[in-house]
Write a protein that holds these residues in place. Structure first.
Motif, PDB file in Angstrom:
ATOM      1  N   LEU A 384      -9.744  -7.822   3.924  1.00 36.87           N
ATOM      2  CA  LEU A 384      -8.391  -8.585   3.799  1.00 36.87           C
ATOM      3  C   LEU A 384      -8.060  -8.635   2.306  1.00 36.87           C
ATOM      4  CD1 LEU A 384      -8.480 -11.227   6.665  1.00 36.87           C
ATOM      5  CD2 LEU A 384      -7.638  -8.822   6.687  1.00 36.87           C
ATOM      6  N   ALA A 385      -8.865  -9.223   1.327  1.00 40.30           N
ATOM      7  CA  ALA A 385      -8.516  -9.035   0.026  1.00 40.30           C
ATOM      8  C   ALA A 385      -8.202  -7.900  -0.699  1.00 40.30           C
ATOM      9  CB  ALA A 385      -9.473  -9.802  -0.823  1.00 40.30           C
ATOM     10  N   GLU A 389      -4.457  -6.421  -2.259  1.00 43.43           N
ATOM     11  CA  GLU A 389      -4.670  -5.626  -3.375  1.00 43.43           C
ATOM     12  C   GLU A 389      -3.724  -4.428  -3.460  1.00 43.43           C
ATOM     13  OE1 GLU A 389      -7.948  -4.126  -6.850  1.00 43.43           O
ATOM     14  OE2 GLU A 389      -8.375  -3.907  -4.668  1.00 43.43           O
ATOM     15  N   GLN A 390      -3.695  -3.720  -2.397  1.00 40.98           N
ATOM     16  CA  GLN A 390      -3.350  -2.424  -2.188  1.00 40.98           C
ATOM     17  C   GLN A 390      -1.722  -2.797  -2.022  1.00 40.98           C
ATOM     18  OE1 GLN A 390      -4.564   0.643  -2.519  1.00 40.98           O
ATOM     19  NE2 GLN A 390      -6.160  -0.386  -3.097  1.00 40.98           N
ATOM     20  N   HIS A 391      -1.420  -3.815  -1.426  1.00 42.78           N
ATOM     21  CA  HIS A 391      -0.006  -4.073  -1.415  1.00 42.78           C
ATOM     22  C   HIS A 391       0.646  -4.176  -2.740  1.00 42.78           C
ATOM     23  CE1 HIS A 391       0.638  -4.372   2.774  1.00 42.78           C
ATOM     24  NE2 HIS A 391      -0.348  -5.206   3.178  1.00 42.78           N
ATOM     25  N   VAL A 409      -7.937 -12.461  -5.158  1.00 43.00           N
ATOM     26  CA  VAL A 409      -7.056 -11.565  -5.749  1.00 43.00           C
ATOM     27  C   VAL A 409      -6.096 -12.090  -6.811  1.00 43.00           C
ATOM     28  CG1 VAL A 409      -5.272  -9.540  -5.685  1.00 43.00           C
ATOM     29  CG2 VAL A 409      -6.833 -10.006  -3.803  1.00 43.00           C
ATOM     30  N   CYS A 410      -5.937 -11.764  -8.076  1.00 43.65           N
ATOM     31  CA  CYS A 410      -5.416 -12.351  -9.052  1.00 43.65           C
ATOM     32  C   CYS A 410      -4.115 -11.507  -9.302  1.00 43.65           C
ATOM     33  CB  CYS A 410      -5.993 -12.742 -10.419  1.00 43.65           C
ATOM     34  SG  CYS A 410      -7.479 -13.995  -9.973  1.00 43.65           S
ATOM     35  N   ASP A 458      -2.173  -9.215   9.775  1.00 42.06           N
ATOM     36  CA  ASP A 458      -0.953  -9.736  10.033  1.00 42.06           C
ATOM     37  C   ASP A 458      -0.584 -10.645   9.068  1.00 42.06           C
ATOM     38  OD1 ASP A 458      -0.319  -7.616  11.844  1.00 42.06           O
ATOM     39  OD2 ASP A 458      -0.655  -9.125  13.635  1.00 42.06           O
ATOM     40  N   ASP A 459      -1.539 -11.491   8.923  1.00 44.93           N
ATOM     41  CA  ASP A 459      -1.469 -12.837   7.832  1.00 44.93           C
ATOM     42  C   ASP A 459      -1.328 -12.449   6.403  1.00 44.93           C
ATOM     43  OD1 ASP A 459      -1.733 -14.873  10.101  1.00 44.93           O
ATOM     44  OD2 ASP A 459      -3.947 -14.661   9.891  1.00 44.93           O
ATOM     45  N   ILE A 460      -2.249 -11.281   6.291  1.00 43.87           N
ATOM     46  CA  ILE A 460      -2.322 -10.637   4.771  1.00 43.87           C
ATOM     47  C   ILE A 460      -0.743 -10.000   4.626  1.00 43.87           C
ATOM     48  CG2 ILE A 460      -2.921  -9.117   3.236  1.00 43.87           C
ATOM     49  CD1 ILE A 460      -4.790 -11.589   3.959  1.00 43.87           C
TER      50      ILE A 460
END
Length: 629
Positions: A384-385, A389-391, A409-410, A458-460
């Motif tokens: 999910l992280a 990151e890809q988004h 993810v920062c 979906d949450d991400i």
């Protein structure tokens, strides 16, 4: 409340907890209350008479829940996960029901022995060396459950301090312990948790905070150079705290480099704080992140972060338990028992005496999920992280600020820190998401962590869409504000120029009014009684243009004269009358014009002609109308 009432209300409580967990997504993730909200809702004194249970539970929903930050909410992405699997809740419930205080083996043998066994289970799953396992043949180490990682760091530093002072006292038997204490110095990275600094304050030792590299990792060479410098200053390095998975950006110190470097220094205690990341080492593919652990003297991780276990449950392992307990042992007669030499007493392993039966909940979780189930849970969060990151990477307005190895993810908007502060505060104030900031490489960044136990794609995606919506609104507002600022600044500049022109136009008109340059400004003699040329009724006053005397007050008149005779323009026949002169003035064309509209006029050897037409002299006895010629 008797057992029947407890059975009834206990069932109701389980139902309340289940309903709370199932409907979390319908609640606001963070409360919209101000400090002190609760004291206005709850009486200032405890009730003298007992109250009904139903009324108490109603106040929970009406008064307590509005002020709760929901850490299990699918929109909560701050800090790190806070485990609370149902198995863990039941384990805590059972431990609280048993109600033992397990400060020693004799106080509750099962409480002590289960903790030893479960810590060996977890240590093996993580991949710790055998010398950290209490039940391994020939090992002098072992594990213990502490309240938090802060307590793990503190007791490790206290043990290291006691070891260092013992060695120094042996070398300097005539020195005061307080004198030797002031020479001790510990080390950590700037990215280390603040608990290291607090532990140094409590231990009354110096702490040197070192700069990490560009990936927020503390390197061995930097540490070694600092220790050498301090030794030359007469200080004694005694403790190094490294971090695997920093709080700010989940960065990893170079443990193997550091471990090798400190071998050159005597009596250094190397601690490894892996509060979040340490849990992930149960996955075989992540064990390389633990490289160098063989050099460590102590290691801690928090199952209450990423192993679905309720707080408090922070696990600490040490290479040599004797070095730990010798720094903390206090053994009054009333705590002694006949198995002191044969059994572990965990009261010597930490600051508090009293201890809860915390191993039950960890035991429940390990057995209910199995190592494979916990591995799948951790891998899911990492996936999910990576999705988040890809988004971020697809939107060129944002940037990634850390190496995404686990579930953190920062990221930040490209721009200044103030812009990112506005973005985060706006998002958090909305209650749609909750994230927290950190400082990485002296930049303000936003931390996004996969937190919820059952978090989904979906949450991400929802989180990213929400962030983008707020970013769009913020950037549009910033652009509008920037444009408004430019317009306002231009208005102010224009007004300033107008004021400057008004003040300075009489001193240097050619600079501030291009029309004057174009028209040309003849230099006129201050002597208005110049020789008269000709004997006509319309005398012409001829003034020699001067190169060394420029008038500062007559240029507007000259401008008016010359502007009426621009090339191609009609000659003006309008006469001008001035109150200070009893004279009408009419311009005449110059013998030649200045060339160049933008260059300053050169009046050298040029004659300026002005017709002065005298007004008829008024007769005091019989006034007549004035005539203009």
């Amino acid at each position: 409340m008797d057992s029947q009432a407890f059975r009834k209300h206990g069932t109701e409580m389980v139902e309340y907890i289940c309903k709370y967990m199932e409907t979390l997504k319908d609640r606001r993730v963070t409360p919209s209350v101000e400090p002190g909200y609760l004291r206005h809702l709850i009486p200032s004194e405890a009730p003298y008479e007992p109250e009904e249970w139903g009324r108490i539970m109603q106040d929970v929903e009406d008064k307590i829940m509005p002020g709760v930050t929901h850490w299990q909410h699918p929109r909560f992405h701050a800090y790190f996960p806070a485990g609370n699997a149902y198995e863990s809740i039941l384990g805590d419930m059972l431990g609280d029901g048993i109600g033992c205080i397990g400060f020693s083996w004799a106080a509750s043998p099962a409480c002590t022995e289960l903790e030893t066994i479960v810590l060996d289970w977890l240590g093996k799953a993580i991949g710790l060396p055998d010398h950290f396992l209490a039940l391994k043949e020939g090992s002098t180490g072992g594990g213990v459950i502490q309240t938090s990682a802060s307590e793990c760091v503190l007791v490790s530093m206290l043990a290291a301090r006691a070891q260092a002072l013992k060695r120094l006292m042996a070398k300097h038997p005539n020195s005061e312990e307080s004198h030797l204490l002031c020479k001790l110095i510990a080390y950590c990275s700037k990215e280390a948790h603040s608990c290291v600094e607090k532990a140094a304050m409590i231990s009354f030792v110096k702490l040197r905070i070192l700069e990490p590299d560009e990936n927020a990792s503390l390197r061995g060479r930097i540490l070694a150079e600092a220790m050498e410098e301090d030794e030359q200053q007469g200080l004694v390095p005694f403790f190094v705290s490294t971090t695997l998975g920093t709080t700010g950006s989940c960065a990893f110190d170079s443990l193997e480099e550091i471990g090798k470097e400190i071998q050159r220094f005597p009596c250094i205690w190397l601690h490894v704080d892996a509060a979040y990341a340490g849990n992930s080492f149960i996955c075989p593919e992540l064990k390389p992140l633990l490289k160098g652990i063989e050099y460590a003297d102590s290691f801690n991780t928090n199952p209450n972060k990423w192993l679905l276990t309720n707080f408090d449950c922070s696990t600490l392992w040490v290479r040599d338990r004797i070095r730990l307990t010798s720094a903390l042992v206090v053994d009054p007669l009333y705590l002694k028992h006949c198995y002191d030499d044969a059994a572990i007493d965990y009261r010597h392993w930490g600051v508090p005496l009293s201890r809860r039966f915390r191993s039950l909940k960890l035991w429940f979780v390990l057995r209910s999920y199995g190592i494979s189930g916990l591995q799948n849970y951790i891998r899911r969060h990492i996936e999910l992280a990576k999705r988040f990151e890809q988004h971020v990477l697809k939107d060129k307005r944002f940037e990634i600020c850390n190496q995404v190895k686990l579930g953190l993810v920062c990221f930040r908007l490209k721009g200044n820190d103030k812009l990112n502060e506005k973005l985060l505060s706006t998002i958090n104030e909305s209650g749609k998401l909750h994230m927290v900031p950190a400082s990485v490489n002296d930049k303000y960044i936003i931390r996004f962590c996969a937190v919820a136990q059952n978090a989904s794609e979906d949450d991400i995606d929802y989180a990213w869409e929400t962030i983008v919506d707020f970013a769009n609104e913020l950037l549009e507002k910033e652009q509008h504000d920037e444009l408004s600022e430019i317009i306002n600044r231009k208005k102010e500049d224009t007004l300033a120029k107008k004021r400057s022109f008004f003040v300075r136009m009489v001193s240097d008109p050619k600079i501030y009014n291009p029309a004057i340059n174009k028209a040309g400004t003849p230099n006129m003699s201050l002597d208005v009684t110049s020789p008269v040329v000709g004997n006509s009724r319309n005398p012409i006053i001829r003034t020699q243009a001067s190169t060394d005397r420029n008038t500062w007050i007559s240029w507007p008149l000259a401008f008016l004269f010359n502007s009426n005779n621009d090339e191609g323009g009609a000659k003006s026949n309008v006469s001008l009358r001035f109150r200070h002169l009893d004279t009408n003035v009419r311009p005449t064309s110059s013998s030649r014009r200045n060339s160049g509209a933008t260059s300053s006029p050169s009046p050298d050897n040029e004659l300026g002609f002005i017709n002065l037409k005298k007004s008829p002299i008024r007769q005091s006895t019989s006034p007549s109308p004035r005539k203009s010629h």
